[in-house]
Scaffold this motif. Structure first.
Motif, PDB file in Angstrom:
ATOM      1  N   TYR A 267       4.070   8.548   4.561  1.00 47.13           N
ATOM      2  CA  TYR A 267       3.985   7.265   3.865  1.00 47.13           C
ATOM      3  C   TYR A 267       2.742   6.480   4.288  1.00 47.13           C
ATOM      4  CZ  TYR A 267       5.076   2.412   2.688  1.00 47.13           C
ATOM      5  OH  TYR A 267       5.009   1.124   2.234  1.00 47.13           O
ATOM      6  N   LYS A 268       2.456   6.430   5.579  1.00 44.99           N
ATOM      7  CA  LYS A 268       1.311   5.647   6.071  1.00 44.99           C
ATOM      8  C   LYS A 268      -0.013   6.215   5.563  1.00 44.99           C
ATOM      9  CE  LYS A 268       3.416   3.699  10.229  1.00 44.99           C
ATOM     10  NZ  LYS A 268       3.363   3.597  11.710  1.00 44.99           N
ATOM     11  N   GLU A 269      -0.150   7.536   5.610  1.00 43.27           N
ATOM     12  CA  GLU A 269      -1.389   8.164   5.123  1.00 43.27           C
ATOM     13  C   GLU A 269      -1.537   7.962   3.620  1.00 43.27           C
ATOM     14  OE1 GLU A 269      -2.131  12.026   7.896  1.00 43.27           O
ATOM     15  OE2 GLU A 269      -0.288  12.033   6.720  1.00 43.27           O
ATOM     16  N   TYR A 270      -0.435   8.105   2.905  1.00 46.81           N
ATOM     17  CA  TYR A 270      -0.421   7.926   1.451  1.00 46.81           C
ATOM     18  C   TYR A 270      -0.883   6.521   1.086  1.00 46.81           C
ATOM     19  CZ  TYR A 270       1.590   7.714  -3.296  1.00 46.81           C
ATOM     20  OH  TYR A 270       1.775   7.556  -4.648  1.00 46.81           O
ATOM     21  N   GLN A 271      -0.299   5.531   1.759  1.00 47.80           N
ATOM     22  CA  GLN A 271      -0.641   4.148   1.470  1.00 47.80           C
ATOM     23  C   GLN A 271      -2.107   3.838   1.780  1.00 47.80           C
ATOM     24  OE1 GLN A 271       1.253   1.323   0.219  1.00 47.80           O
ATOM     25  NE2 GLN A 271       2.233   3.154  -0.594  1.00 47.80           N
ATOM     26  N   LYS A 272      -2.618   4.384   2.853  1.00 44.12           N
ATOM     27  CA  LYS A 272      -4.003   4.135   3.245  1.00 44.12           C
ATOM     28  C   LYS A 272      -4.974   4.587   2.161  1.00 44.12           C
ATOM     29  CE  LYS A 272      -7.272   4.999   7.019  1.00 44.12           C
ATOM     30  NZ  LYS A 272      -7.477   5.698   8.325  1.00 44.12           N
TER      31      LYS A 272
ATOM     32  N   ASN B 264       6.740   3.196  -4.760  1.00 45.48           N
ATOM     33  CA  ASN B 264       5.287   3.363  -4.627  1.00 45.48           C
ATOM     34  C   ASN B 264       4.542   2.613  -5.728  1.00 45.48           C
ATOM     35  OD1 ASN B 264       5.387   4.982  -2.339  1.00 45.48           O
ATOM     36  ND2 ASN B 264       5.583   6.864  -3.516  1.00 45.48           N
ATOM     37  N   ALA B 265       5.083   2.673  -6.946  1.00 40.92           N
ATOM     38  CA  ALA B 265       4.453   1.962  -8.064  1.00 40.92           C
ATOM     39  C   ALA B 265       4.475   0.464  -7.830  1.00 40.92           C
ATOM     40  CB  ALA B 265       5.171   2.301  -9.368  1.00 40.92           C
ATOM     41  N   LEU B 266       5.608  -0.053  -7.372  1.00 41.35           N
ATOM     42  CA  LEU B 266       5.735  -1.491  -7.159  1.00 41.35           C
ATOM     43  C   LEU B 266       4.818  -1.985  -6.049  1.00 41.35           C
ATOM     44  CD1 LEU B 266       9.591  -1.786  -7.553  1.00 41.35           C
ATOM     45  CD2 LEU B 266       7.874  -2.795  -9.065  1.00 41.35           C
ATOM     46  N   GLU B 267       4.660  -1.191  -5.004  1.00 40.02           N
ATOM     47  CA  GLU B 267       3.738  -1.596  -3.933  1.00 40.02           C
ATOM     48  C   GLU B 267       2.311  -1.668  -4.452  1.00 40.02           C
ATOM     49  OE1 GLU B 267       5.261  -0.909   0.495  1.00 40.02           O
ATOM     50  OE2 GLU B 267       4.261   0.828  -0.370  1.00 40.02           O
ATOM     51  N   ALA B 268       1.945  -0.705  -5.293  1.00 44.32           N
ATOM     52  CA  ALA B 268       0.597  -0.736  -5.874  1.00 44.32           C
ATOM     53  C   ALA B 268       0.441  -1.949  -6.791  1.00 44.32           C
ATOM     54  CB  ALA B 268       0.343   0.557  -6.647  1.00 44.32           C
ATOM     55  N   MET B 269       1.455  -2.237  -7.592  1.00 44.19           N
ATOM     56  CA  MET B 269       1.409  -3.416  -8.469  1.00 44.19           C
ATOM     57  C   MET B 269       1.308  -4.694  -7.651  1.00 44.19           C
ATOM     58  SD  MET B 269       4.254  -2.079 -11.206  1.00 44.19           S
ATOM     59  CE  MET B 269       4.498  -3.664 -12.037  1.00 44.19           C
ATOM     60  N   ALA B 270       1.981  -4.726  -6.513  1.00 47.78           N
ATOM     61  CA  ALA B 270       1.933  -5.911  -5.648  1.00 47.78           C
ATOM     62  C   ALA B 270       0.540  -6.142  -5.090  1.00 47.78           C
ATOM     63  CB  ALA B 270       2.931  -5.761  -4.505  1.00 47.78           C
ATOM     64  N   ARG B 271      -0.264  -5.075  -5.025  1.00 44.47           N
ATOM     65  CA  ARG B 271      -1.654  -5.218  -4.574  1.00 44.47           C
ATOM     66  C   ARG B 271      -2.589  -5.546  -5.732  1.00 44.47           C
ATOM     67  NH1 ARG B 271      -0.156  -0.727  -1.178  1.00 44.47           N
ATOM     68  NH2 ARG B 271      -0.823   0.710  -2.804  1.00 44.47           N
ATOM     69  N   GLY B 272      -2.058  -5.595  -6.955  1.00 43.59           N
ATOM     70  CA  GLY B 272      -2.892  -5.893  -8.104  1.00 43.59           C
ATOM     71  C   GLY B 272      -3.535  -4.671  -8.718  1.00 43.59           C
TER      72      GLY B 272
ATOM     73  N   PHE C   4      -6.077   7.088  -8.630  1.00 48.00           N
ATOM     74  CA  PHE C   4      -5.338   7.759  -7.563  1.00 48.00           C
ATOM     75  C   PHE C   4      -4.128   8.503  -8.116  1.00 48.00           C
ATOM     76  CE2 PHE C   4      -1.864   7.884  -4.518  1.00 48.00           C
ATOM     77  CZ  PHE C   4      -2.460   8.330  -3.350  1.00 48.00           C
ATOM     78  N   LEU C   5      -3.933   9.745  -7.642  1.00 48.91           N
ATOM     79  CA  LEU C   5      -2.751  10.526  -7.994  1.00 48.91           C
ATOM     80  C   LEU C   5      -2.200  11.168  -6.723  1.00 48.91           C
ATOM     81  CD1 LEU C   5      -0.797  11.873 -10.010  1.00 48.91           C
ATOM     82  CD2 LEU C   5      -2.490  13.703 -10.288  1.00 48.91           C
TER      83      LEU C   5
ATOM     84  N   GLY D  55      14.082   9.589   7.763  1.00 50.01           N
ATOM     85  CA  GLY D  55      12.742   9.123   7.426  1.00 50.01           C
ATOM     86  C   GLY D  55      12.298   9.520   6.042  1.00 50.01           C
ATOM     87  N   ASP D  56      13.260   9.998   5.210  1.00 48.37           N
ATOM     88  CA  ASP D  56      12.961  10.481   3.861  1.00 48.37           C
ATOM     89  C   ASP D  56      11.964  11.632   3.920  1.00 48.37           C
ATOM     90  OD1 ASP D  56      13.166  10.750   1.155  1.00 48.37           O
ATOM     91  OD2 ASP D  56      12.148   8.892   0.642  1.00 48.37           O
ATOM     92  N   LYS D  57      12.330  12.620   4.739  1.00 52.56           N
ATOM     93  CA  LYS D  57      11.574  13.870   4.877  1.00 52.56           C
ATOM     94  C   LYS D  57      10.120  13.608   5.296  1.00 52.56           C
ATOM     95  CE  LYS D  57      14.655  16.133   1.597  1.00 52.56           C
ATOM     96  NZ  LYS D  57      15.499  14.957   1.331  1.00 52.56           N
ATOM     97  N   PHE D  58       9.150  14.198   4.588  1.00 50.00           N
ATOM     98  CA  PHE D  58       7.756  14.127   5.039  1.00 50.00           C
ATOM     99  C   PHE D  58       7.173  12.719   4.967  1.00 50.00           C
ATOM    100  CE2 PHE D  58       7.370  14.864   0.465  1.00 50.00           C
ATOM    101  CZ  PHE D  58       6.369  13.980   0.106  1.00 50.00           C
ATOM    102  N   LYS D  59       7.858  11.812   4.245  1.00 45.02           N
ATOM    103  CA  LYS D  59       7.346  10.443   4.139  1.00 45.02           C
ATOM    104  C   LYS D  59       7.440   9.707   5.470  1.00 45.02           C
ATOM    105  CE  LYS D  59       8.714  10.327  -0.714  1.00 45.02           C
ATOM    106  NZ  LYS D  59       9.643   9.756  -1.715  1.00 45.02           N
ATOM    107  N   ASN D  60       8.435  10.090   6.275  1.00 41.69           N
ATOM    108  CA  ASN D  60       8.542   9.631   7.654  1.00 41.69           C
ATOM    109  C   ASN D  60       8.616   8.102   7.794  1.00 41.69           C
ATOM    110  OD1 ASN D  60       8.847  10.222  10.357  1.00 41.69           O
ATOM    111  ND2 ASN D  60       6.659  10.181  10.786  1.00 41.69           N
TER     112      ASN D  60
END
Length: 383
Positions: A272-277, A297-305, A231-232, A35-40
């Motif tokens: 991952y889910k909490e981070y994305q939220k 993570n950067a690409l997902e944010a870019m995909a949201r505009g 966001f950081l 699960g890529d460690k804590f990212k789950n």
């Protein structure tokens, strides 16, 4: 076609699985990993440590690590992989996410890799994250911007790079050579991994990160009186490697300059889910400084505009025929530069919206999971 993906790295294999399953002749895709460690991230076969994550196990694990510098969770991963390896057979393609896809004891990992290769079809190695060839290249090209730059500037940081220098050990190099010997090809997942592999006889090229495009709209900017949210996300395990300290200092100055215009969101060590939220609430996302391309993570944010400060090297811009700051802002290890770039966006919210629209279109055109999956399938089927 049946496909087995071993390991995950920032959700790359998870997104690739989604894209692969959109193709009718792909009948099954399975992911094995922790699960890529804590990212789950979700996996089909979990080798995630359990006992060493309990209260007593954690106490014992920390004690062993303090005494011997060894993580006994590696032993548990090997045990859990050993329990399922016999089931992982008759796949047409198997892809390893890294030189250490299982991350157990090297001699055990070699045995497991041999069995996986023996009982399945073609195998491939994805150059993703630090690996043997990547570390060798960076040690020979210290002038280039990379996750090792902070270490080259301050060798006192060496203990924080222990996981990086693992890839210099003979046992890990031997594991790498075993995987390369049996694999049909090496694939780079972004520009940070192109040059280290470029002249390798088994290098098959760059395939960009796959991204699952969500039907989300660009954060509303209709009322310019609203605060701009920055966001950081912090992972203490690679704090210096990503240049997070530059972002933190820049944000401190931005908070002083624009207390009424800016809302700053800083989070640490989230799944991952909490981070994305939380990230989805942002207008601007600060990703990483020491990279040449965008991570997942950067690409997902870019995909949201969203406007992302991340890797955007000259090679990346040339490859995709882009202008500087067209789809993202290149992050540099320069606090004054970061403050200037952030200030410009804060004072020109329409530019935020413009870059966001272009970023969204870029990711849809060049990273959409189904399209990227087709690129993998083309290479897998060709060899």
């Amino acid at each position: 076609m049946r496909i087995l993906l071993i390991g995950d790295y920032s959700g790359l294999h998870s997104a690739l699985k989604h894209g692969l399953l959109q193709h009718s002749y792909v009948v099954e895709v399975k992911i094995v990993g922790d699960g890529d460690k804590f990212k789950n991230f979700a996996v089909d076969y979990s080798i995630r440590p359990k006992w060493t994550m309990t209260k007593f196990g954690t106490f014992f694990r920390k004690g062993i690590h303090k005494l011997f510098g060894w993580d006994i969770a590696e032993l548990e991963k090997g045990y859990r992989m050993q329990k399922i390896v016999a089931e992982l057979k008759n796949f047409d393609v198997i892809q390893f996410v890294n030189d250490r896809p299982i991350q157990t004891l090297p001699f055990w990992e070699k045995r497991l890799v041999k069995q996986l290769v023996r009982q399945n079809g073609k195998s491939f190695l994805l150059s993703c994250g630090i690996d043997v060839l990547g570390l060798q290249y960076l040690m020979q090209h210290k002038e280039e911007k990379s996750l090792l730059t902070p270490y080259f500037e301050n060798t006192d940081l060496k203990p924080l790079y222990d996981y990086v220098f693992e890839y210099q050990k003979k046992t890990i190099v031997d594991l790498h050579q075993l995987i390369v010997k049996h694999c049909c090809g090496i694939i780079a997942s972004d520009w940070d991994y192109v040059l280290p592999n470029l002249h390798h006889p088994k290098y098959k090229g760059l395939i960009p990160h796959p991204v699952i495009i969500q039907p989300e709209e660009f954060p509303k900017m209709d009322r310019f009186s609203e605060k701009i949210s920055v966001f950081l996300g912090i992972n203490r395990g690679n704090y210096y490697q990503k240049g997070i300290h530059y972002f933190e200092q820049a944000l401190g100055r931005i908070q002083q300059l624009y207390p009424e215009k800016v809302e700053i969101i800083i989070v640490e060590q989230l799944s991952y889910k909490e981070y994305q939220k939380l990230q989805q609430k942002a207008t601007i996302v600060l990703d990483q400084v020491f990279s040449n391309d965008q991570g997942y993570n950067a690409l997902e944010a870019m995909a949201r505009g969203q406007v992302v400060f991340t890797g955007a090297s000259a090679e990346f811009l040339a490859y995709f025929n882009l202008q500087p700051n067209e789809v993202c802002i290149e992050a540099k290890p320069d606090i004054n530069y970061l403050v200037e770039q952030l200030s410009f966006l804060i004072n020109n919210p329409m530019i935020i919206k413009q870059i966001g629209v272009q970023a969204k279109a870029f990711v849809k055109q060049n990273h959409q999971a189904e399209k990227i999956a087709q690129q993998y399938l083309s290479i897998w089927n060709k060899l």
